[in-house]
Design a protein around this motif. Sequence first.
Motif, PDB file in Angstrom:
ATOM      1  N   ILE A   6      28.258  36.543 -10.294  1.00 10.44           N
ATOM      2  CA  ILE A   6      28.583  37.941 -10.007  1.00 10.44           C
ATOM      3  C   ILE A   6      27.315  38.718  -9.690  1.00 10.44           C
ATOM      4  CG2 ILE A   6      29.483  40.098 -10.963  1.00 10.44           C
ATOM      5  CD1 ILE A   6      31.405  38.350 -12.653  1.00 10.44           C
ATOM      6  N   TYR A   7      26.299  38.555 -10.537  1.00  5.73           N
ATOM      7  CA  TYR A   7      25.037  39.264 -10.299  1.00  5.73           C
ATOM      8  C   TYR A   7      24.380  38.805  -8.995  1.00  5.73           C
ATOM      9  CZ  TYR A   7      24.662  41.761 -14.767  1.00  5.73           C
ATOM     10  OH  TYR A   7      24.830  42.625 -15.817  1.00  5.73           O
ATOM     11  N   ALA A   8      24.407  37.523  -8.715  1.00  5.63           N
ATOM     12  CA  ALA A   8      23.807  37.020  -7.463  1.00  5.63           C
ATOM     13  C   ALA A   8      24.550  37.577  -6.256  1.00  5.63           C
ATOM     14  CB  ALA A   8      23.818  35.498  -7.452  1.00  5.63           C
ATOM     15  N   GLY A   9      25.871  37.602  -6.308  1.00  7.58           N
ATOM     16  CA  GLY A   9      26.655  38.171  -5.207  1.00  7.58           C
ATOM     17  C   GLY A   9      26.400  39.653  -5.042  1.00  7.58           C
ATOM     18  N   ALA A  10      26.318  40.362  -6.175  1.00 13.29           N
ATOM     19  CA  ALA A  10      26.039  41.796  -6.116  1.00 13.29           C
ATOM     20  C   ALA A  10      24.664  42.059  -5.512  1.00 13.29           C
ATOM     21  CB  ALA A  10      26.139  42.417  -7.517  1.00 13.29           C
ATOM     22  N   ILE A  15      21.306  44.158  -1.305  1.00 15.69           N
ATOM     23  CA  ILE A  15      20.117  44.006  -0.465  1.00 15.69           C
ATOM     24  C   ILE A  15      20.508  44.010   1.009  1.00 15.69           C
ATOM     25  CG2 ILE A  15      18.233  42.450   0.156  1.00 15.69           C
ATOM     26  CD1 ILE A  15      18.296  41.580  -2.866  1.00 15.69           C
ATOM     27  N   ALA A  16      21.580  43.308   1.353  1.00 12.24           N
ATOM     28  CA  ALA A  16      22.027  43.281   2.755  1.00 12.24           C
ATOM     29  C   ALA A  16      22.445  44.675   3.216  1.00 12.24           C
ATOM     30  CB  ALA A  16      23.184  42.291   2.922  1.00 12.24           C
ATOM     31  N   LEU A  34      25.264  50.226  10.456  1.00  9.06           N
ATOM     32  CA  LEU A  34      25.593  50.983   9.244  1.00  9.06           C
ATOM     33  C   LEU A  34      26.979  50.618   8.710  1.00  9.06           C
ATOM     34  CD1 LEU A  34      24.167  54.466  10.231  1.00  9.06           C
ATOM     35  CD2 LEU A  34      23.160  52.787   8.663  1.00  9.06           C
ATOM     36  N   LEU A  35      27.912  50.236   9.578  1.00 12.38           N
ATOM     37  CA  LEU A  35      29.268  49.902   9.122  1.00 12.38           C
ATOM     38  C   LEU A  35      29.276  48.691   8.187  1.00 12.38           C
ATOM     39  CD1 LEU A  35      31.310  50.619  12.366  1.00 12.38           C
ATOM     40  CD2 LEU A  35      31.167  51.998  10.287  1.00 12.38           C
ATOM     41  N   PRO A  36      28.726  47.556   8.586  1.00 13.17           N
ATOM     42  CA  PRO A  36      28.693  46.448   7.620  1.00 13.17           C
ATOM     43  C   PRO A  36      27.790  46.758   6.430  1.00 13.17           C
ATOM     44  CG  PRO A  36      27.555  45.839   9.643  1.00 13.17           C
ATOM     45  CD  PRO A  36      28.222  47.156   9.891  1.00 13.17           C
ATOM     46  N   GLY A  37      26.770  47.579   6.650  1.00 14.93           N
ATOM     47  CA  GLY A  37      25.903  47.964   5.541  1.00 14.93           C
ATOM     48  C   GLY A  37      26.660  48.713   4.463  1.00 14.93           C
ATOM     49  N   VAL A  38      27.476  49.675   4.873  1.00 16.39           N
ATOM     50  CA  VAL A  38      28.278  50.438   3.905  1.00 16.39           C
ATOM     51  C   VAL A  38      29.293  49.523   3.226  1.00 16.39           C
ATOM     52  CG1 VAL A  38      30.014  52.261   3.713  1.00 16.39           C
ATOM     53  CG2 VAL A  38      27.917  52.667   5.010  1.00 16.39           C
ATOM     54  N   SER A  71      15.483  40.270  -4.523  1.00 13.73           N
ATOM     55  CA  SER A  71      14.712  40.984  -3.506  1.00 13.73           C
ATOM     56  C   SER A  71      13.487  40.191  -3.089  1.00 13.73           C
ATOM     57  CB  SER A  71      14.288  42.360  -4.018  1.00 13.73           C
ATOM     58  OG  SER A  71      15.406  43.169  -4.251  1.00 13.73           O
ATOM     59  N   LEU A  72      12.853  39.532  -4.046  1.00 14.87           N
ATOM     60  CA  LEU A  72      11.698  38.700  -3.707  1.00 14.87           C
ATOM     61  C   LEU A  72      12.130  37.478  -2.891  1.00 14.87           C
ATOM     62  CD1 LEU A  72       9.741  38.934  -7.068  1.00 14.87           C
ATOM     63  CD2 LEU A  72       9.198  40.060  -4.889  1.00 14.87           C
TER      64      LEU A  72
END
Length: 108
Positions: A6-10, A15-16, A34-38, A71-72
């Motif tokens: 769950i945390y990895a998916g989140a 980040i994406a 921005l659409l897929p980003g949101v 993030s790293l």
Amino acid sequence: MTVFLIYAGAALAEIAGCFAVWSVLRQGAPAFWLLPGVAMLALFAGLLTLIDSAAAGRAFAAYGGVYIAASLAWLWSVEGVRPDRWDLAGGAVCLIGAGLILLGPRAA
């Protein structure tokens, strides 16, 4: 689904989503990014609600360590910038902190 997944998916979703906004505002990517980003940011928020925790703040705090490590990994795999030893040491400290938050004994 395990807490780690769950945390990895989140983390991947957050980040994406943030990278899509970053790309539009800082690198001139098309505005439709921005659409897929949101959508990814909404997925991120929804995934965090799946964490079994009596307090949202505790779930979010533990997630912070996972987010930093992810993030790293993004820095290296997507942006092509290899993390240095200080990045890795800081990420390790954050993951240890997340583990303490998640696995520490709690009064019933």
